[in-house]
Design a protein around this motif. Structure first.
Motif, mmCIF file in Angstrom:
data_model
loop_
_atom_site.group_PDB
_atom_site.id
_atom_site.type_symbol
_atom_site.label_atom_id
_atom_site.label_comp_id
_atom_site.label_asym_id
_atom_site.label_seq_id
_atom_site.Cartn_x
_atom_site.Cartn_y
_atom_site.Cartn_z
ATOM 1 N N THR A 57 -1.276 -8.333 15.710
ATOM 2 C CA THR A 57 -1.250 -9.007 17.011
ATOM 3 C C THR A 57 -0.277 -10.184 16.980
ATOM 4 O OG1 THR A 57 -3.524 -8.362 17.498
ATOM 5 C CG2 THR A 57 -2.634 -10.250 18.711
ATOM 6 N N VAL A 58 -0.315 -10.950 15.890
ATOM 7 C CA VAL A 58 0.591 -12.090 15.731
ATOM 8 C C VAL A 58 2.048 -11.625 15.692
ATOM 9 C CG1 VAL A 58 1.370 -13.831 14.064
ATOM 10 C CG2 VAL A 58 -1.060 -13.611 14.600
ATOM 11 N N LEU A 59 2.296 -10.503 15.026
ATOM 12 C CA LEU A 59 3.669 -10.033 14.825
ATOM 13 C C LEU A 59 4.194 -9.205 15.999
ATOM 14 C CD1 LEU A 59 3.392 -8.965 11.072
ATOM 15 C CD2 LEU A 59 4.404 -11.061 11.991
ATOM 16 N N ALA A 60 3.336 -8.831 16.914
ATOM 17 C CA ALA A 60 3.769 -8.001 18.047
ATOM 18 C C ALA A 60 4.900 -8.681 18.811
ATOM 19 C CB ALA A 60 2.587 -7.738 18.971
ATOM 20 N N GLY A 61 5.964 -7.953 19.024
ATOM 21 C CA GLY A 61 7.092 -8.471 19.787
ATOM 22 C C GLY A 61 8.092 -9.280 18.980
ATOM 23 N N THR A 62 7.800 -9.524 17.704
ATOM 24 C CA THR A 62 8.719 -10.324 16.879
ATOM 25 C C THR A 62 9.742 -9.462 16.144
ATOM 26 O OG1 THR A 62 7.340 -10.246 14.878
ATOM 27 C CG2 THR A 62 6.889 -12.002 16.475
ATOM 28 N N GLY A 63 9.452 -8.178 16.005
ATOM 29 C CA GLY A 63 10.320 -7.311 15.214
ATOM 30 C C GLY A 63 10.065 -7.413 13.726
ATOM 31 N N VAL A 64 9.087 -8.231 13.332
ATOM 32 C CA VAL A 64 8.762 -8.411 11.913
ATOM 33 C C VAL A 64 7.683 -7.397 11.530
ATOM 34 C CG1 VAL A 64 7.768 -9.986 10.200
ATOM 35 C CG2 VAL A 64 9.364 -10.850 11.936
ATOM 36 N N PRO A 65 7.964 -6.514 10.565
ATOM 37 C CA PRO A 65 6.980 -5.499 10.192
ATOM 38 C C PRO A 65 5.915 -6.039 9.247
ATOM 39 C CG PRO A 65 8.963 -5.190 8.908
ATOM 40 C CD PRO A 65 9.242 -6.331 9.857
ATOM 41 N N LEU A 66 4.766 -5.384 9.242
ATOM 42 C CA LEU A 66 3.678 -5.698 8.319
ATOM 43 C C LEU A 66 3.535 -4.563 7.326
ATOM 44 C CD1 LEU A 66 1.162 -7.480 7.582
ATOM 45 C CD2 LEU A 66 -0.159 -5.957 9.077
ATOM 46 N N VAL A 67 3.410 -4.926 6.054
ATOM 47 C CA VAL A 67 3.079 -3.945 5.021
ATOM 48 C C VAL A 67 1.803 -4.395 4.331
ATOM 49 C CG1 VAL A 67 5.485 -3.255 4.679
ATOM 50 C CG2 VAL A 67 4.501 -5.025 3.231
ATOM 51 N N ILE A 68 1.022 -3.437 3.871
ATOM 52 C CA ILE A 68 -0.234 -3.711 3.190
ATOM 53 C C ILE A 68 -0.041 -3.486 1.698
ATOM 54 C CG2 ILE A 68 -2.702 -3.197 3.090
ATOM 55 C CD1 ILE A 68 -1.749 -4.124 5.857
ATOM 56 N N ASN A 69 -0.547 -4.392 0.893
ATOM 57 C CA ASN A 69 -0.438 -4.232 -0.554
ATOM 58 C C ASN A 69 -1.471 -3.227 -1.057
ATOM 59 O OD1 ASN A 69 -1.578 -5.402 -3.411
ATOM 60 N ND2 ASN A 69 0.635 -5.562 -3.262
ATOM 61 N N ASP A 70 -0.991 -2.174 -1.680
ATOM 62 C CA ASP A 70 -1.813 -1.183 -2.400
ATOM 63 C C ASP A 70 -2.675 -0.269 -1.541
ATOM 64 O OD1 ASP A 70 -0.779 -2.257 -4.694
ATOM 65 O OD2 ASP A 70 -2.625 -3.246 -5.336
ATOM 66 N N ARG A 71 -3.326 -0.782 -0.496
ATOM 67 C CA ARG A 71 -4.368 -0.034 0.191
ATOM 68 C C ARG A 71 -3.784 0.911 1.230
ATOM 69 N NH1 ARG A 71 -9.656 -1.425 -0.927
ATOM 70 N NH2 ARG A 71 -9.916 0.549 0.167
ATOM 71 N N VAL A 78 -4.209 1.263 10.347
ATOM 72 C CA VAL A 78 -3.679 0.312 11.338
ATOM 73 C C VAL A 78 -2.237 0.613 11.731
ATOM 74 C CG1 VAL A 78 -5.238 -1.475 10.502
ATOM 75 C CG2 VAL A 78 -2.881 -1.395 9.636
ATOM 76 N N GLY A 79 -1.617 1.586 11.076
ATOM 77 C CA GLY A 79 -0.232 1.937 11.406
ATOM 78 C C GLY A 79 0.788 0.996 10.801
ATOM 79 N N ALA A 80 0.442 0.358 9.685
ATOM 80 C CA ALA A 80 1.351 -0.570 9.017
ATOM 81 C C ALA A 80 2.082 0.114 7.875
ATOM 82 C CB ALA A 80 0.574 -1.779 8.486
ATOM 83 N N GLY A 81 3.035 -0.609 7.294
ATOM 84 C CA GLY A 81 3.723 -0.129 6.114
ATOM 85 C C GLY A 81 2.876 -0.369 4.871
ATOM 86 N N LEU A 82 3.455 -0.048 3.706
ATOM 87 C CA LEU A 82 2.700 -0.116 2.450
ATOM 88 C C LEU A 82 3.610 -0.569 1.328
ATOM 89 C CD1 LEU A 82 -0.068 0.656 1.033
ATOM 90 C CD2 LEU A 82 1.021 2.866 0.526
ATOM 91 N N ALA A 96 3.904 10.451 3.100
ATOM 92 C CA ALA A 96 3.315 11.523 3.895
ATOM 93 C C ALA A 96 2.079 11.058 4.663
ATOM 94 C CB ALA A 96 2.946 12.695 2.993
ATOM 95 N N ALA A 97 1.398 10.029 4.147
ATOM 96 C CA ALA A 97 0.156 9.568 4.767
ATOM 97 C C ALA A 97 0.372 8.469 5.800
ATOM 98 C CB ALA A 97 -0.800 9.069 3.690
ATOM 99 N N LEU A 98 1.545 7.833 5.771
ATOM 100 C CA LEU A 98 1.779 6.678 6.634
ATOM 101 C C LEU A 98 2.315 7.079 8.001
ATOM 102 C CD1 LEU A 98 3.445 4.272 4.036
ATOM 103 C CD2 LEU A 98 1.081 4.197 4.886
ATOM 104 N N ALA A 99 2.222 6.152 8.936
ATOM 105 C CA ALA A 99 2.801 6.371 10.257
ATOM 106 C C ALA A 99 4.316 6.497 10.138
ATOM 107 C CB ALA A 99 2.440 5.206 11.180
ATOM 108 N N PRO A 100 4.949 7.244 11.015
ATOM 109 C CA PRO A 100 6.406 7.400 10.951
ATOM 110 C C PRO A 100 7.119 6.067 11.143
ATOM 111 C CG PRO A 100 5.419 9.048 12.404
ATOM 112 C CD PRO A 100 4.333 8.045 12.085
ATOM 113 N N GLY A 101 8.164 5.846 10.360
ATOM 114 C CA GLY A 101 9.036 4.703 10.571
ATOM 115 C C GLY A 101 8.559 3.377 10.033
ATOM 116 N N VAL A 102 7.439 3.336 9.294
ATOM 117 C CA VAL A 102 6.979 2.062 8.740
ATOM 118 C C VAL A 102 7.573 1.873 7.342
ATOM 119 C CG1 VAL A 102 4.840 2.053 10.065
ATOM 120 C CG2 VAL A 102 4.864 3.079 7.773
ATOM 121 N N PRO A 103 7.728 0.623 6.898
ATOM 122 C CA PRO A 103 8.346 0.381 5.583
ATOM 123 C C PRO A 103 7.437 0.793 4.431
ATOM 124 C CG PRO A 103 8.407 -1.594 6.980
ATOM 125 C CD PRO A 103 7.468 -0.626 7.625
ATOM 126 N N LEU A 104 8.070 1.280 3.376
ATOM 127 C CA LEU A 104 7.366 1.614 2.135
ATOM 128 C C LEU A 104 8.184 1.077 0.969
ATOM 129 C CD1 LEU A 104 5.180 3.061 0.481
ATOM 130 C CD2 LEU A 104 6.548 5.169 0.671
#
Length: 216
Positions: A57-71, A78-82, A96-104
């Motif tokens: 919610t905080v990052l919405a509209g900023t263009g800054v992606p969120l990635v999750i450590n390990d999990r 949540v549709g985040a990167g990893l 293969a398990a992540l949403a399309p286009g998120v950072p890995l």
């Protein structure tokens, strides 16, 4: 995908005192953070997912992606990167398990070669600790700037340096060939996260400009 790795913030709730992680992240993004990793080893899946959703919610509209450590389960939910370590889920399986286009991304520490097929699944590699750090107890000794340079030369993927980095050192890491720097305590523990992030961003941008000038 292309990921802006210039100032990569890794969260640590223990460093922020009583301040909510999302408040620190919001200020840091205003200061120039370009990507955020949610790392909280003590949180269970439900608690981590709740924080992740607040950060999105905080990052919405900023263009800054969120990635999750390990999990990977939380990232997929949540549709985040990893971001994974070398002993976590294989990058190919994670992609293969992540949403399309998120950072890995993956931590390589001493810049070890990636396994066959991993490069195509990944967006970046994190190399470190560049200098010794107390933020991650099992990080090991500092690898130094020469290893950062070697990793940047040997990887087709962009490299981000992590470990013991602050505004004074950020430019050195980028000058050595990194695409950006990952920071934890330099921002999370700062009295003014916005100003701390801005100082790091200015150091990184100056080093990138100097590197580009030298390559002409």
């Amino acid at each position: 995908m292309s990921v802006d790795l210039r100032v990569y913030l890794v969260t640590d709730p223990g460093l922020g005192g009583s301040r909510p992680v999302e408040h620190i992240v919001a200020a840091a993004v205003e200061g120039g953070v370009t990507i955020v990793q949610l790392r909280d080893k003590a949180a269970g899946p439900a608690a981590l997912e709740a924080v992740a959703r607040r950060l999105l919610t905080v990052l919405a509209g900023t263009g800054v992606p969120l990635v999750i450590n390990d999990r990977m389960d939380v990232a997929a939910a949540v549709g985040a990167g990893l971001h994974v370590g070398r002993t976590d889920v294989a990058p190919v399986d994670a992609r293969a398990a992540l949403a399309p286009g998120v950072p890995l991304g993956v931590s390589t520490y001493a810049g070890r070669d990636l396994a066959p097929g991993e490069e195509e699944a990944l967006d970046y590699v994190a190399v470190g600790p560049v200098w010794e750090t107390a933020t991650k107890s099992d990080a090991g000794p500092g690898i130094g700037l020469d290893t950062v340079s070697r990793a940047a030369r040997n990887n087709r993927l962009p490299v981000v340096g992590i470990g013991g980095i602050d505004a004074a050192r950020a430019g050195e890491v980028v000058a050595a060939g990194a695409a950006g720097v990952a920071v934890v305590s330099a921002v999370m523990a700062a009295a003014d996260p916005r100003a701390a992030a801005r100082a790091i961003r200015e150091s990184v941008d100056a080093a990138l400009a100097g590197r580009a000038e030298g390559e002409r």
